[in-house]
Write a protein that holds these residues in place. Structure first.
Motif, PDB file in Angstrom:
ATOM      1  N   GLN A  49       0.833  -1.204   0.000  1.00  0.00           N
ATOM      2  CA  GLN A  49       0.000   0.000   0.000  1.00  0.00           C
ATOM      3  C   GLN A  49       0.872   1.261   0.000  1.00  0.00           C
ATOM      4  O   GLN A  49       0.593   2.211  -0.732  1.00  0.00           O
ATOM      5  CB  GLN A  49      -0.917   0.010   1.237  1.00  0.00           C
ATOM      6  N   VAL A  50       1.927   1.257   0.799  1.00  0.00           N
ATOM      7  CA  VAL A  50       2.830   2.413   0.873  1.00  0.00           C
ATOM      8  C   VAL A  50       3.535   2.620  -0.470  1.00  0.00           C
ATOM      9  O   VAL A  50       3.659   3.755  -0.946  1.00  0.00           O
ATOM     10  CB  VAL A  50       3.847   2.238   2.024  1.00  0.00           C
ATOM     11  N   GLN A  51       3.991   1.534  -1.091  1.00  0.00           N
ATOM     12  CA  GLN A  51       4.644   1.645  -2.405  1.00  0.00           C
ATOM     13  C   GLN A  51       3.690   2.222  -3.434  1.00  0.00           C
ATOM     14  O   GLN A  51       4.078   3.059  -4.253  1.00  0.00           O
ATOM     15  CB  GLN A  51       5.146   0.275  -2.862  1.00  0.00           C
ATOM     16  N   SER A  52       2.436   1.786  -3.393  1.00  0.00           N
ATOM     17  CA  SER A  52       1.429   2.310  -4.311  1.00  0.00           C
ATOM     18  C   SER A  52       1.202   3.799  -4.081  1.00  0.00           C
ATOM     19  O   SER A  52       1.128   4.585  -5.039  1.00  0.00           O
ATOM     20  CB  SER A  52       0.116   1.546  -4.146  1.00  0.00           C
ATOM     21  N   ASP A  53       1.104   4.197  -2.822  1.00  0.00           N
ATOM     22  CA  ASP A  53       0.909   5.614  -2.500  1.00  0.00           C
ATOM     23  C   ASP A  53       2.084   6.465  -2.972  1.00  0.00           C
ATOM     24  O   ASP A  53       1.894   7.557  -3.513  1.00  0.00           O
ATOM     25  CB  ASP A  53       0.710   5.801  -0.996  1.00  0.00           C
ATOM     26  N   LYS A  54       3.304   5.964  -2.767  1.00  0.00           N
ATOM     27  CA  LYS A  54       4.493   6.711  -3.195  1.00  0.00           C
ATOM     28  C   LYS A  54       4.528   6.858  -4.713  1.00  0.00           C
ATOM     29  O   LYS A  54       4.853   7.927  -5.235  1.00  0.00           O
ATOM     30  CB  LYS A  54       5.762   6.019  -2.709  1.00  0.00           C
ATOM     31  N   ALA A  55       4.196   5.781  -5.431  1.00  0.00           N
ATOM     32  CA  ALA A  55       4.197   5.843  -6.900  1.00  0.00           C
ATOM     33  C   ALA A  55       3.134   6.821  -7.393  1.00  0.00           C
ATOM     34  O   ALA A  55       3.398   7.610  -8.315  1.00  0.00           O
ATOM     35  CB  ALA A  55       3.951   4.446  -7.475  1.00  0.00           C
ATOM     36  N   THR A  56       1.971   6.803  -6.779  1.00  0.00           N
ATOM     37  CA  THR A  56       0.905   7.734  -7.170  1.00  0.00           C
ATOM     38  C   THR A  56       1.318   9.168  -6.894  1.00  0.00           C
ATOM     39  O   THR A  56       1.080  10.061  -7.715  1.00  0.00           O
ATOM     40  CB  THR A  56      -0.395   7.397  -6.409  1.00  0.00           C
ATOM     41  N   GLU A  57       1.943   9.395  -5.752  1.00  0.00           N
ATOM     42  CA  GLU A  57       2.401  10.737  -5.400  1.00  0.00           C
ATOM     43  C   GLU A  57       3.443  11.236  -6.400  1.00  0.00           C
ATOM     44  O   GLU A  57       3.418  12.398  -6.809  1.00  0.00           O
ATOM     45  CB  GLU A  57       2.981  10.730  -3.994  1.00  0.00           C
ATOM     46  N   LYS A  58       4.357  10.354  -6.807  1.00  0.00           N
ATOM     47  CA  LYS A  58       5.363  10.743  -7.807  1.00  0.00           C
ATOM     48  C   LYS A  58       4.706  11.128  -9.121  1.00  0.00           C
ATOM     49  O   LYS A  58       5.106  12.103  -9.770  1.00  0.00           O
ATOM     50  CB  LYS A  58       6.346   9.602  -8.039  1.00  0.00           C
ATOM     51  N   LEU A  59       3.692  10.362  -9.521  1.00  0.00           N
ATOM     52  CA  LEU A  59       2.994  10.656 -10.775  1.00  0.00           C
ATOM     53  C   LEU A  59       2.288  12.001 -10.689  1.00  0.00           C
ATOM     54  O   LEU A  59       2.358  12.812 -11.617  1.00  0.00           O
ATOM     55  CB  LEU A  59       1.999   9.540 -11.104  1.00  0.00           C
ATOM     56  N   VAL A  60       1.617  12.261  -9.589  1.00  0.00           N
ATOM     57  CA  VAL A  60       0.889  13.512  -9.408  1.00  0.00           C
ATOM     58  C   VAL A  60       1.836  14.704  -9.385  1.00  0.00           C
ATOM     59  O   VAL A  60       1.523  15.772  -9.924  1.00  0.00           O
ATOM     60  CB  VAL A  60       0.038  13.459  -8.107  1.00  0.00           C
ATOM     61  N   GLY A  62       4.521  14.962 -10.990  1.00  0.00           N
ATOM     62  CA  GLY A  62       5.179  15.119 -12.280  1.00  0.00           C
ATOM     63  C   GLY A  62       6.585  14.563 -12.322  1.00  0.00           C
ATOM     64  O   GLY A  62       7.360  14.900 -13.215  1.00  0.00           O
ATOM     65  N   GLU A  63       6.932  13.729 -11.359  1.00  0.00           N
ATOM     66  CA  GLU A  63       8.260  13.126 -11.360  1.00  0.00           C
ATOM     67  C   GLU A  63       8.359  12.076 -12.466  1.00  0.00           C
ATOM     68  O   GLU A  63       7.362  11.678 -13.058  1.00  0.00           O
ATOM     69  CB  GLU A  63       8.554  12.515  -9.989  1.00  0.00           C
ATOM     70  N   ASN A  64       9.570  11.610 -12.706  1.00  0.00           N
ATOM     71  CA  ASN A  64       9.828  10.673 -13.791  1.00  0.00           C
ATOM     72  C   ASN A  64       9.428   9.249 -13.376  1.00  0.00           C
ATOM     73  O   ASN A  64      10.242   8.501 -12.833  1.00  0.00           O
ATOM     74  CB  ASN A  64      11.305  10.719 -14.193  1.00  0.00           C
ATOM     75  N   ILE A  65       8.174   8.887 -13.641  1.00  0.00           N
ATOM     76  CA  ILE A  65       7.676   7.539 -13.367  1.00  0.00           C
ATOM     77  C   ILE A  65       6.633   7.221 -14.433  1.00  0.00           C
ATOM     78  O   ILE A  65       5.855   8.087 -14.842  1.00  0.00           O
ATOM     79  CB  ILE A  65       7.087   7.414 -11.941  1.00  0.00           C
ATOM     80  N   ASP A  66       6.671   5.991 -14.918  1.00  0.00           N
ATOM     81  CA  ASP A  66       5.735   5.586 -15.949  1.00  0.00           C
ATOM     82  C   ASP A  66       4.369   5.282 -15.355  1.00  0.00           C
ATOM     83  O   ASP A  66       4.261   4.758 -14.243  1.00  0.00           O
ATOM     84  CB  ASP A  66       6.243   4.335 -16.676  1.00  0.00           C
ATOM     85  N   LEU A  67       3.332   5.578 -16.125  1.00  0.00           N
ATOM     86  CA  LEU A  67       1.967   5.337 -15.668  1.00  0.00           C
ATOM     87  C   LEU A  67       1.735   3.856 -15.408  1.00  0.00           C
ATOM     88  O   LEU A  67       1.068   3.487 -14.429  1.00  0.00           O
ATOM     89  CB  LEU A  67       0.960   5.856 -16.692  1.00  0.00           C
ATOM     90  N   HIS A  68       2.308   2.991 -16.255  1.00  0.00           N
ATOM     91  CA  HIS A  68       2.075   1.553 -16.058  1.00  0.00           C
ATOM     92  C   HIS A  68       2.699   1.058 -14.755  1.00  0.00           C
ATOM     93  O   HIS A  68       2.170   0.157 -14.115  1.00  0.00           O
ATOM     94  CB  HIS A  68       2.554   0.735 -17.264  1.00  0.00           C
ATOM     95  N   GLN A  69       3.800   1.660 -14.320  1.00  0.00           N
ATOM     96  CA  GLN A  69       4.391   1.279 -13.036  1.00  0.00           C
ATOM     97  C   GLN A  69       3.464   1.658 -11.881  1.00  0.00           C
ATOM     98  O   GLN A  69       3.317   0.906 -10.918  1.00  0.00           O
ATOM     99  CB  GLN A  69       5.751   1.949 -12.846  1.00  0.00           C
ATOM    100  N   MET A  71       0.176   1.960 -12.101  1.00  0.00           N
ATOM    101  CA  MET A  71      -0.999   1.082 -12.162  1.00  0.00           C
ATOM    102  C   MET A  71      -0.673  -0.317 -11.636  1.00  0.00           C
ATOM    103  O   MET A  71      -1.500  -0.930 -10.945  1.00  0.00           O
ATOM    104  CB  MET A  71      -1.525   0.992 -13.602  1.00  0.00           C
ATOM    105  N   ILE A  72       0.503  -0.824 -11.933  1.00  0.00           N
ATOM    106  CA  ILE A  72       0.899  -2.149 -11.427  1.00  0.00           C
ATOM    107  C   ILE A  72       1.015  -2.118  -9.907  1.00  0.00           C
ATOM    108  O   ILE A  72       0.512  -3.012  -9.225  1.00  0.00           O
ATOM    109  CB  ILE A  72       2.218  -2.613 -12.084  1.00  0.00           C
ATOM    110  N   ALA A  73       1.633  -1.087  -9.379  1.00  0.00           N
ATOM    111  CA  ALA A  73       1.754  -0.969  -7.920  1.00  0.00           C
ATOM    112  C   ALA A  73       0.382  -0.862  -7.271  1.00  0.00           C
ATOM    113  O   ALA A  73       0.113  -1.488  -6.234  1.00  0.00           O
ATOM    114  CB  ALA A  73       2.603   0.245  -7.564  1.00  0.00           C
TER     115      ALA A  73
END
Length: 103
Positions: A49-60, A62-69, A71-73
Motif C-alpha cells: 500500500q505504501v509503495q502504491s501511495d508513493k508511486a501515485t504521489e510521484k505521478l501527481v 510530475g516526477e519521472n515515473i511511468d503510468l504503467h508502473q 498502475m501495477i503498484a
C-alpha cells in the motif's frame, strides 16, 4: 518493460512460508507462531500500500515515473488487500461456526 520479480512478489504476500516438515508445538508456541505469521503478512500488505501511495504521489507531482508502473503498484496493493479481507472474513466465519457448536 515489466519487471517479473515485482509482479510475482504480490502473489507471495499471503502465501504461507512453511516447509513440508511436521512440527509439534505447544499451544502457546503455536499461538506465537500464528501471531508472527499474521503480523508479517499484514506488514507486507501495508508495504505494498505504501509503495502504491508513493508511486501515485510521484505521478501527481510530475516526477519521472511511468503510468504503467503506478498502475501495477496500485493493482498489487489492491489484490493483496482484497485477499487479506477475504481471509479475514473466512476466519471470522470459522470462529462464528465454532462458537455455534454445542459441546
Amino acid at each position: 518493460m515489466i519487471n517479473i520479480d515485482s509482479v510475482t512478489s504480490a502473489a507471495h504476500v499471503l502465501k504461507p512460508q512453511t516447509e513440508n516438515k511436521i512440527h509439534t508445538n505447544s499451544p502457546s508456541e503455536a499461538q506465537k507462531s500464528f501471531a508472527s505469521v499474521l503480523k508479517e503478512s499484514i506488514d507486507k500488505v501495508n508495504e505494498l500500500q505504501v509503495q502504491s501511495d508513493k508511486a501515485t504521489e510521484k505521478l501527481v507531482n510530475g516526477e519521472n515515473i511511468d503510468l504503467h508502473q503506478v498502475m501495477i503498484a496500485s493493482q498489487k496493493a489492491s489484490v493483496a488487500m482484497s485477499a487479506t479481507l477475504e481471509i479475514r472474513n473466512k476466519v471470522i466465519e470459522a470462529y462464528q461456526e465454532t462458537m455455534r457448536m454445542q459441546v
